[in-house]
Design an enzyme around this catalytic site. Structure first.
Site, PDB file in Angstrom:
ATOM      1  N   GLU A   1      -6.099   7.288  -1.192  1.00  0.00           N
ATOM      2  CA  GLU A   1      -6.203   5.900  -0.317  1.00  0.00           C
ATOM      3  C   GLU A   1      -6.824   4.957  -1.035  1.00  0.00           C
ATOM      4  OE1 GLU A   1      -4.638   5.194   2.820  1.00  0.00           O
ATOM      5  OE2 GLU A   1      -3.889   7.252   2.605  1.00  0.00           O
TER       6      GLU A   1
ATOM      7  N   HIS B   1       1.391   4.201  -2.917  1.00  0.00           N
ATOM      8  CA  HIS B   1       1.653   5.682  -2.521  1.00  0.00           C
ATOM      9  C   HIS B   1       2.706   6.439  -3.315  1.00  0.00           C
ATOM     10  CE1 HIS B   1      -1.814   6.738  -0.071  1.00  0.00           C
ATOM     11  NE2 HIS B   1      -1.610   5.974   0.976  1.00  0.00           N
TER      12      HIS B   1
ATOM     13  N   HIS C   1       0.778  -1.128   0.017  1.00  0.00           N
ATOM     14  CA  HIS C   1       0.159  -0.074  -0.139  1.00  0.00           C
ATOM     15  C   HIS C   1       0.849   1.372   0.157  1.00  0.00           C
ATOM     16  CE1 HIS C   1      -3.326   2.546   1.456  1.00  0.00           C
ATOM     17  NE2 HIS C   1      -2.285   3.434   2.049  1.00  0.00           N
ATOM     18  N   GLU C   2       1.761   1.334   0.865  1.00  0.00           N
ATOM     19  CA  GLU C   2       2.823   2.408   0.913  1.00  0.00           C
ATOM     20  C   GLU C   2       3.412   2.589  -0.163  1.00  0.00           C
ATOM     21  OE1 GLU C   2       2.172   4.462   3.218  1.00  0.00           O
ATOM     22  OE2 GLU C   2       0.884   3.122   4.561  1.00  0.00           O
TER      23      GLU C   2
END
Length: 297
Positions: free
Chosen positions: A226, A149, A145-146
């Protein structure tokens, strides 16, 4: 004390950079006897609006390390750290970006964040509590997930969005301030040329009002990214693992958040909110994020 010092240094840097930029551009004062110079006003607001956003962006890695106590893993000291380095390297290669710095910050609340001024010079960090309690498949999904980003360029994009918002909040607040001040002066035969106290008070009031309204836009965009980072995390790890990680985060959400405010927007989770506060939250409710991933199949 350290956070106050960083805040003051950042604001001093903004003033210096903005002042030099305005001088180089030859921007005159935007209020004169002839009225408002809209071009000068817009340039003035844009310089200050974007200066703050981009100085914060360029200092983001250093500030994140100092405010969270993140320790960068330069050489693995145990099997967990080696696994974390290998996992981030694998995910970064799959995402097509240069491997970011990898760190661990000493918080028991399950969280992680990404920051950095570009996708090939980033930092991803995970809390010690998450690393200790989550299964490896779940930790991998969180790091995916990071990395999502970073690969999506969310840090730069959010800085651009914030810069635009800052510019127009300052711009319209000063137009409103000038209008109110002109109205007050029209009823005062002894008024002096230039802006009066009514201008400055009105600007402050309208910056607060417009700033609150603008925060809804910034928060909406933050929530949108997100969902995109969750999708990227699911693609880089697996949909099942990403859902499992979010469900695990939901089970632990009552633990106090130990992330500094300026990094909360880039964390994997934040406290659940409802009603008006949900609209101002940087993260969608975990239930909605899980539901969105479940719909992907």
């Amino acid at each position: 004390m350290m956070r106050i010092g960083l805040f003051l240094l950042t604001n001093i840097a903004v003033l210096i950079v903005a002042s030099i930029t305005l001088n180089l551009l030859g921007v005159d004062h935007y209020v004169s006897g002839a009225g408002l110079n809209m071009t000068s006003l817009l340039i003035f607001c844009a310089v200050f609006g974007f200066a703050g956003s981009f100085i914060s962006l360029f200092l983001s890695k250093k500030m994140a390390k100092m405010t969270t106590g993140t320790e960068i893993i330069t050489q693995a000291r145990n099997s967990d750290e080696q696994w974390l380095l290998d996992t981030v390297a694998e995910l970064s290669e799959k995402a097509g970006i240069k491997m970011p710095e990898v760190g661990i910050f000493p918080a028991q609340q399950a969280n992680a964040f990404a920051t950095g001024w570009n996708k090939n010079d980033a930092l991803v960090a995970v809390s010690l509590g998450l690393l200790q309690r989550f299964q490896k498949e779940e930790v991998k999904a969180v790091m995916a997930h990071e990395i999502g980003h970073v690969a999506n360029g969310d840090m730069v994009t959010m800085s651009l969005v914030q810069g635009v918002i800052n510019t127009f909040v300052m711009f319209f607040a000063r137009i409103a301030g000038y209008a109110v001040d002109s109205f007050l002066k029209s009823n005062d035969e002894e008024s002096q040329p230039g802006t009066g106290i009514g201008y400055f008070i009105t600007v402050i009031v309208f910056e607060i009002i417009f700033g609150i309204l603008a925060s809804f836009i910034v928060s909406w965009f933050s929530r949108y990214r997100e969902f995109r980072a969750d999708e990227a995390g699911a693609d880089l790890s697996s949909n099942h693992a990403m859902i499992g990680a979010l469900q695990r985060l939901k089970a632990e959400y009552e633990m106090p958040d130990q992330m500094p405010g300026q990094l909360t927007a880039f964390g994997i989770s934040s406290h659940m909110k409802s009603g008006l506060m949900e609209l101002m939250s940087s993260h969608p409710p975990l239930d909605k994020r899980i539901e969105a991933l479940q719909k992907r199949g």
